[in-house]
Design a protein around this motif. Sequence first.
Motif, PDB file in Angstrom:
ATOM      1  N   VAL A  51      45.696  52.771  40.127  1.00 53.52           N
ATOM      2  CA  VAL A  51      44.802  52.310  41.191  1.00 53.52           C
ATOM      3  C   VAL A  51      44.604  50.781  41.090  1.00 53.52           C
ATOM      4  CG1 VAL A  51      42.602  52.772  39.993  1.00 53.52           C
ATOM      5  CG2 VAL A  51      42.722  52.931  42.468  1.00 53.52           C
ATOM      6  N   ASP A  52      44.622  50.261  39.890  1.00 51.14           N
ATOM      7  CA  ASP A  52      44.475  48.816  39.657  1.00 51.14           C
ATOM      8  C   ASP A  52      45.601  48.053  40.370  1.00 51.14           C
ATOM      9  OD1 ASP A  52      43.622  46.432  38.534  1.00 51.14           O
ATOM     10  OD2 ASP A  52      44.251  46.911  36.486  1.00 51.14           O
ATOM     11  N   GLY A  53      46.831  48.502  40.173  1.00 50.56           N
ATOM     12  CA  GLY A  53      47.974  47.860  40.823  1.00 50.56           C
ATOM     13  C   GLY A  53      47.865  47.931  42.340  1.00 50.56           C
ATOM     14  N   ALA A  54      47.456  49.103  42.829  1.00 53.22           N
ATOM     15  CA  ALA A  54      47.348  49.298  44.288  1.00 53.22           C
ATOM     16  C   ALA A  54      46.289  48.358  44.879  1.00 53.22           C
ATOM     17  CB  ALA A  54      47.010  50.756  44.594  1.00 53.22           C
ATOM     18  N   ILE A  55      45.161  48.217  44.183  1.00 45.35           N
ATOM     19  CA  ILE A  55      44.082  47.350  44.679  1.00 45.35           C
ATOM     20  C   ILE A  55      44.541  45.887  44.684  1.00 45.35           C
ATOM     21  CG2 ILE A  55      41.784  46.426  44.102  1.00 45.35           C
ATOM     22  CD1 ILE A  55      41.039  49.325  43.212  1.00 45.35           C
ATOM     23  N   HIS A  56      45.179  45.455  43.611  1.00 46.87           N
ATOM     24  CA  HIS A  56      45.652  44.060  43.558  1.00 46.87           C
ATOM     25  C   HIS A  56      46.710  43.786  44.630  1.00 46.87           C
ATOM     26  CE1 HIS A  56      43.692  41.849  40.291  1.00 46.87           C
ATOM     27  NE2 HIS A  56      43.448  43.041  39.786  1.00 46.87           N
ATOM     28  N   ARG A  57      47.613  44.730  44.849  1.00 45.20           N
ATOM     29  CA  ARG A  57      48.646  44.533  45.886  1.00 45.20           C
ATOM     30  C   ARG A  57      48.005  44.375  47.258  1.00 45.20           C
ATOM     31  NH1 ARG A  57      51.496  48.082  42.794  1.00 45.20           N
ATOM     32  NH2 ARG A  57      50.851  49.916  43.980  1.00 45.20           N
ATOM     33  N   ALA A  58      47.023  45.226  47.537  1.00 42.25           N
ATOM     34  CA  ALA A  58      46.409  45.216  48.867  1.00 42.25           C
ATOM     35  C   ALA A  58      45.474  44.024  49.063  1.00 42.25           C
ATOM     36  CB  ALA A  58      45.649  46.528  49.092  1.00 42.25           C
ATOM     37  N   ALA A  59      44.808  43.590  47.995  1.00 37.30           N
ATOM     38  CA  ALA A  59      43.834  42.492  48.127  1.00 37.30           C
ATOM     39  C   ALA A  59      44.517  41.134  48.186  1.00 37.30           C
ATOM     40  CB  ALA A  59      42.853  42.528  46.961  1.00 37.30           C
ATOM     41  N   GLY A  60      45.681  41.035  47.536  1.00 38.36           N
ATOM     42  CA  GLY A  60      46.422  39.767  47.551  1.00 38.36           C
ATOM     43  C   GLY A  60      46.160  38.902  46.318  1.00 38.36           C
ATOM     44  N   ARG A  61      46.907  37.818  46.229  1.00 36.90           N
ATOM     45  CA  ARG A  61      46.904  36.930  45.057  1.00 36.90           C
ATOM     46  C   ARG A  61      45.532  36.371  44.703  1.00 36.90           C
ATOM     47  NH1 ARG A  61      50.200  35.097  41.601  1.00 36.90           N
ATOM     48  NH2 ARG A  61      48.619  33.736  40.750  1.00 36.90           N
ATOM     49  N   GLU A  62      44.732  36.139  45.734  1.00 38.38           N
ATOM     50  CA  GLU A  62      43.416  35.542  45.474  1.00 38.38           C
ATOM     51  C   GLU A  62      42.562  36.408  44.565  1.00 38.38           C
ATOM     52  OE1 GLU A  62      41.816  33.182  49.266  1.00 38.38           O
ATOM     53  OE2 GLU A  62      42.779  35.094  49.722  1.00 38.38           O
ATOM     54  N   LEU A  63      42.760  37.719  44.634  1.00 37.94           N
ATOM     55  CA  LEU A  63      41.989  38.605  43.744  1.00 37.94           C
ATOM     56  C   LEU A  63      42.362  38.310  42.295  1.00 37.94           C
ATOM     57  CD1 LEU A  63      39.973  40.877  43.236  1.00 37.94           C
ATOM     58  CD2 LEU A  63      41.855  42.500  43.464  1.00 37.94           C
ATOM     59  N   LEU A  64      43.649  38.211  42.016  1.00 35.32           N
ATOM     60  CA  LEU A  64      44.094  37.902  40.652  1.00 35.32           C
ATOM     61  C   LEU A  64      43.558  36.542  40.212  1.00 35.32           C
ATOM     62  CD1 LEU A  64      45.728  38.697  38.186  1.00 35.32           C
ATOM     63  CD2 LEU A  64      47.729  37.651  39.260  1.00 35.32           C
ATOM     64  N   GLU A  65      43.584  35.590  41.136  1.00 39.06           N
ATOM     65  CA  GLU A  65      43.094  34.245  40.796  1.00 39.06           C
ATOM     66  C   GLU A  65      41.614  34.281  40.409  1.00 39.06           C
ATOM     67  OE1 GLU A  65      44.314  31.883  44.135  1.00 39.06           O
ATOM     68  OE2 GLU A  65      46.413  32.018  43.533  1.00 39.06           O
ATOM     69  N   GLU A  66      40.822  35.049  41.139  1.00 41.53           N
ATOM     70  CA  GLU A  66      39.403  35.152  40.757  1.00 41.53           C
ATOM     71  C   GLU A  66      39.260  35.894  39.425  1.00 41.53           C
ATOM     72  OE1 GLU A  66      36.603  36.705  43.684  1.00 41.53           O
ATOM     73  OE2 GLU A  66      34.943  36.397  42.268  1.00 41.53           O
TER      74      GLU A  66
ATOM     75  N   ALA B 285      36.939  46.376  52.021  1.00 40.77           N
ATOM     76  CA  ALA B 285      35.726  46.261  51.207  1.00 40.77           C
ATOM     77  C   ALA B 285      35.439  44.786  50.921  1.00 40.77           C
ATOM     78  CB  ALA B 285      35.911  47.021  49.895  1.00 40.77           C
ATOM     79  N   LYS B 286      34.151  44.422  51.002  1.00 35.63           N
ATOM     80  CA  LYS B 286      33.768  43.022  50.756  1.00 35.63           C
ATOM     81  C   LYS B 286      33.876  42.668  49.272  1.00 35.63           C
ATOM     82  CE  LYS B 286      29.971  39.863  51.809  1.00 35.63           C
ATOM     83  NZ  LYS B 286      28.510  39.782  51.958  1.00 35.63           N
ATOM     84  N   TYR B 287      33.611  43.655  48.423  1.00 36.79           N
ATOM     85  CA  TYR B 287      33.613  43.424  46.972  1.00 36.79           C
ATOM     86  C   TYR B 287      34.495  44.436  46.241  1.00 36.79           C
ATOM     87  CZ  TYR B 287      29.230  40.859  47.860  1.00 36.79           C
ATOM     88  OH  TYR B 287      28.283  39.985  48.297  1.00 36.79           O
ATOM     89  N   VAL B 288      35.004  43.989  45.072  1.00 39.09           N
ATOM     90  CA  VAL B 288      35.626  44.911  44.120  1.00 39.09           C
ATOM     91  C   VAL B 288      34.823  44.829  42.820  1.00 39.09           C
ATOM     92  CG1 VAL B 288      37.700  45.563  42.852  1.00 39.09           C
ATOM     93  CG2 VAL B 288      37.925  44.528  45.129  1.00 39.09           C
TER      94      VAL B 288
END
Length: 172
Positions: free
Chosen positions: A33-48, A70-73
């Motif tokens: 699920v972690d991989g799926a969330i990062h793929r869908a949210a985009g690079r900015e999620l990883l950067e944060e 979703a506004k938040y993870v």
Amino acid sequence: MERFSIIKGDIVKAKTDAIVNAANTSLLGGGGVDGAIHRAAGRELLEECETLGGCKTGEAKITHGYKLKAKYVIHTPGPIWRGGKWDEEELLANCYRNSLALAKENGIKTISFPSISTGVYRFPVHLAAEIAVREIMNYLRENPDMEQVTMVCFDDDTKAAYVEALAAYQQA
Ligand code: AR6
């Protein structure tokens, strides 16, 4: 309680204010699920996530949702199941408690959870479901401001385990 629902689906598509990520302690992504969330949210999620300095097992940290609905993870690393004698049950309960506490601090009214630790981390799903249902129901009882908590299960067997755990909780 109608404020708690159990559905089968893909948490990436959830339209709740927040979704919870079954992360690892690095918070730098992974499989499941972690991989799926990062793929869908985009690079900015990883950067944060890279600015957060990781997260201890059972604790929780919040980020924006970027390209997600979703506004938040809320990221929480669940325990790796090592037979049950290493505080796995308490650590899993902490994941739900700390994620819900963080949701409250951020004014989140609707939240979706995946089945934390029952994939790669091999926590037995029936025991995990019992712990999750207990923590969510206790939280909802004490926090009328939380409007909706949804368990988003990826497969039928996982959903069945949570439905069964909820029935057992309501009968007790
Ligand atoms: N939506 C909802 N549930 C999902 C989805 C999805 N898109 N994809 C998988 N699941 P897991 P863990 C279910 O392995 O056991 C990662 O590599 C899955 O079927 O994702 O806590 C992290 O980086 C299962 O029921 O999480 C960590 O290293 C549940 O989500 C490690 O895995 C949890 O499975 C965490 O392992």
